[in-house]
Design an enzyme around this catalytic site. Structure first.
Site, mmCIF file in Angstrom:
data_model
loop_
_atom_site.group_PDB
_atom_site.id
_atom_site.type_symbol
_atom_site.label_atom_id
_atom_site.label_comp_id
_atom_site.label_asym_id
_atom_site.label_seq_id
_atom_site.Cartn_x
_atom_site.Cartn_y
_atom_site.Cartn_z
ATOM 1 N N LYS A 13 0.817 -1.216 0.000
ATOM 2 C CA LYS A 13 0.000 0.000 0.000
ATOM 3 C C LYS A 13 0.854 1.270 0.000
ATOM 4 C CE LYS A 13 -2.355 0.912 3.685
ATOM 5 N NZ LYS A 13 -3.295 1.238 4.763
ATOM 6 N N ARG A 89 -11.318 2.893 9.898
ATOM 7 C CA ARG A 89 -10.858 1.576 10.349
ATOM 8 C C ARG A 89 -12.024 0.666 10.735
ATOM 9 N NH1 ARG A 89 -5.708 0.607 11.307
ATOM 10 N NH2 ARG A 89 -6.094 -0.891 12.980
ATOM 11 N N ARG A 128 11.609 -11.951 7.555
ATOM 12 C CA ARG A 128 12.796 -11.269 8.094
ATOM 13 C C ARG A 128 13.498 -12.136 9.142
ATOM 14 N NH1 ARG A 128 12.137 -5.247 10.350
ATOM 15 N NH2 ARG A 128 10.550 -6.292 11.594
ATOM 16 N N ARG A 162 12.459 -11.865 15.291
ATOM 17 C CA ARG A 162 11.788 -11.117 16.357
ATOM 18 C C ARG A 162 10.381 -11.683 16.545
ATOM 19 N NH1 ARG A 162 12.538 -4.900 14.762
ATOM 20 N NH2 ARG A 162 10.395 -5.358 14.213
ATOM 21 N N ARG A 173 -2.150 -10.972 13.279
ATOM 22 C CA ARG A 173 -2.288 -9.551 12.941
ATOM 23 C C ARG A 173 -3.131 -9.381 11.668
ATOM 24 N NH1 ARG A 173 3.069 -7.537 12.070
ATOM 25 N NH2 ARG A 173 2.812 -6.202 10.273
#
Length: 218
Positions: A13, A89, A128, A162, A173
């Site tokens: 985005k 939202r 990552r 992480r 998420r």
């Protein structure tokens, strides 16, 4: 032209937002920027938002809506139009935006939703990994080590992820975001302004589709 840009984390985005702004000269309005501007200018509604943020609380919808109205009424947007990013939202905010547009005599022309399959987003966002020895950062798709299992910088062989890059965390998420987006999609489909764009292509191909949609609105 006034539009909303939607897309789950990792859908690209941010890149498309820059390209839309460059091409169409609309004002990019992100939720974070609006809050920072309102707080730095110490507007009454900005100070109200700050009181919640300082206490680590979520800013209530009615305060967020008021900040949006304050921003959308400014002269640069009256002249050039807006591209909202991160707002609305939820359904209540979408309904508030409809009211704001009516009061400011503005029209929402399009909602662009960049869609990418969830598993691809998980791969993008959870790819990552970090060298435990020197802290060098890599990505299994976009920036892997030159020699598998060996850090380019220090030659170490131990890597870690992480917590917020772990696939399970990323999946959770995305599911939260999907749940929030579903009522918005339904609302804007009924309003006849919703456009779904296949984001699982290269950057230029995605923008070509967006450009085709927006150019027909002029």
């Amino acid at each position: 032209m006034n539009l909303i840009l939607m897309g789950l984390p990792g859908a690209g985005k941010g890149t498309q937002a820059e390209m839309i702004v460059d091409h169409y000269q609309v004002v990019h309005v992100s939720t974070g920027d609006m809050f920072r501007d309102a707080m730095s200018q110490q507007t009454p509604i900005g100070l109200k938002a700050k009181s919640f943020i300082d206490q680590g609380e979520l800013v209530p919808d009615e305060v967020t809506d008021a900040i949006v109205k304050e921003r959308l009424s400014q002269s640069d947007i009256q002249q050039s139009g807006y591209m909202l990013d991160g707002y609305p939202r939820n359904l209540e905010q979408a309904q508030a935006l409809t009211q704001i547009n009516q009061e400011l005599k503005q029209t929402l022309d399009a909602v662009i939703d960049i869609q990418v399959p969830t598993q691809i987003l998980i791969d993008r966002l959870s790819g990552r990994f970090i060298c435990r020895n020197c802290g060098a950062t890599y990505h299994k798709i976009n920036h892997p080590t030159k020699v598998p299992g060996t850090c380019d910088r220090c030659g170490g062989h131990e890597f870690y992820q992480r917590d917020d890059d772990q696939p399970a965390t990323v999946k959770n998420r995305l599911e939260v975001n999907l749940k929030m987006n579903t009522p918005l999609i339904d609302y804007y489909q009924k309003a006849g302004v919703y456009h779904e764009v296949d984001g699982n292509q290269n950057i230029d191909q995605v923008f070509q589709i967006i450009d085709k949609i927006l150019s027909q609105l002029h």
